[in-house]
Design a protein around this motif. Structure first.
Motif: not given
Length: 187
Positions: A50-68
């Protein structure tokens, strides 16, 4: 009764088992011996999908958003990465590229790294410290670096490491407790 300090560790290793994770676990254990902590370990390897392809915060998955969010709301951050080509891992940096620019201002941070030899020890001051200076975080004066010779597998053998961990923990805990207590009084 004091509220446990929220400790969030970010481990930049891209494999398991990980010497860097073993180091982080020891730092957290040492903190827990001195202060009541609520610790969470975020392993970047788990966030890659969920992190590797995200160019910005709006494109991360739920797990990455929770970690951030966890990192941004921590009382103490432990930033730990294996050395890769003279610096932290790329995915570790990508993760921190998505952390809000001001979320870590004044947050106590312990810097830690592992590498193949002592030649990489400067990664703490030449790569990690400037990254967290950008965030205006409060980095512990003592960083923790371990080389491959300090381990047997993922077991830490070098007794000097325990002294460095103790110093770093004793540096950050009073600062974190003061800030956490001040924040709870202000709220």
């Amino acid at each position: 009764m004091t509220t446990p300090l929220k400790v969030v560790a970010v481990v930049g290793s891209m494999s398991r088992p990980s010497k860097t994770r073993a180091l982080v676990d020891l730092v957290i254990e040492t903190m827990g011996d001195v202060e009541q902590v609520d610790a969470r370990v975020i392993e970047i390897v788990d966030l890659v999908p969920g992190l590797a392809g995200a160019l910005d915060r709006d494109h991360v998955d739920a797990a990455t958003a929770d970690a951030l969010n966890a990192v941004e709301n921590a009382d103490i951050v432990i930033a730990a990465s294996p050395v890769f080509r003279g610096s932290y891992t790329g995915m570790f940096k990508h993760f921190f590229d998505l952390v809000d620019q001001y979320a870590l201002a004044n947050t106590p941070v312990i810097l830690a790294a592992t590498g193949g030899s002592d030649r990489h020890a400067l990664v703490l001051d030449q790569a990690l410290r400037p990254l967290f200076a950008f965030f205006q975080a409060w980095t512990a004066p003592v960083g923790i670096y371990l080389s491959a010779g300090d381990f047997d597998g993922t077991t830490i053998l070098n007794p000097e490491v325990f002294e460095r961990i103790d110093m770093a923990v004793k540096d950050v805990l009073p600062v974190a407790r003061l800030l956490a207590d001040h924040t709870s009084v202000s709220a």
